[in-house]
Design a protein around this motif. Sequence first.
Motif: not given
Length: 236
Positions: A53-69
């Motif tokens: 899950v965390r790897e997938a989230v990192r990939l979507l963060e690179a696309e700009g769809l997810v922001t990690t605070i």
Amino acid sequence: MTEDMALRVVPRPMRKQVEEGLRNAIMNGRFAPGQHLPDRMLCELFGASRSVVREAVRLLEAEGLVTTIPNRGPFVSFLSPAEAEQVYEVRGVLEALAGEGFALRASAAERAELRRIYEALAALPPRGADQAVLLGLKRDFYEVLMRGSRNPLVGRMFETIINRNTQLRATSLSDPGRLPDTVAEIRRVVEAIEARDAAGAWEACRAHVRSAAAVALRILREREQEARAAPSAARP
């Protein structure tokens, strides 16, 4: 290659399944901008491990769809009016290039396929259309447009920008009066393509994006003003 090998189904890695599932959930509005995406919830939803899950989230963060605070975790990204305006500027050029290329190089079958998708779009009720059906038809339209343009580079660049733009498309189409205008704009694109009018297809595509941008930016600015007026409802 034997017949058995040709028919073999190659399973997708779990990380890819989670990545695509989460991306689709964000783009179709299941997860709204600002919504928290805790590991536990995503692990239960996709039946995957925390590391996947965390790897997938990192990939979507690179696309700009997810922001990690920091210290709070991942959230679905907000798109500010300024960012949205930039997305629409890039999308407008890419879509116009695809429309021009389609008018020049698409096959008769692809032109007919584009017409069928347009007619399905035009058959939707002008108000109260199923949002999932509407967004699905728009995705189909662009898939055919990019394929028929015979420009793989434009297609790859468009795929990247459309991931950000899908949220904006849902925003613009949420306007009660937007669908009839969308249908009219797409009709002009299709008619220019059928006439093999490359310049007309370019301009019709640009006009469609400009109209969608005007609606989406108005809604985003209204939401931004509402958020400033109500600090408790502001971004995470």
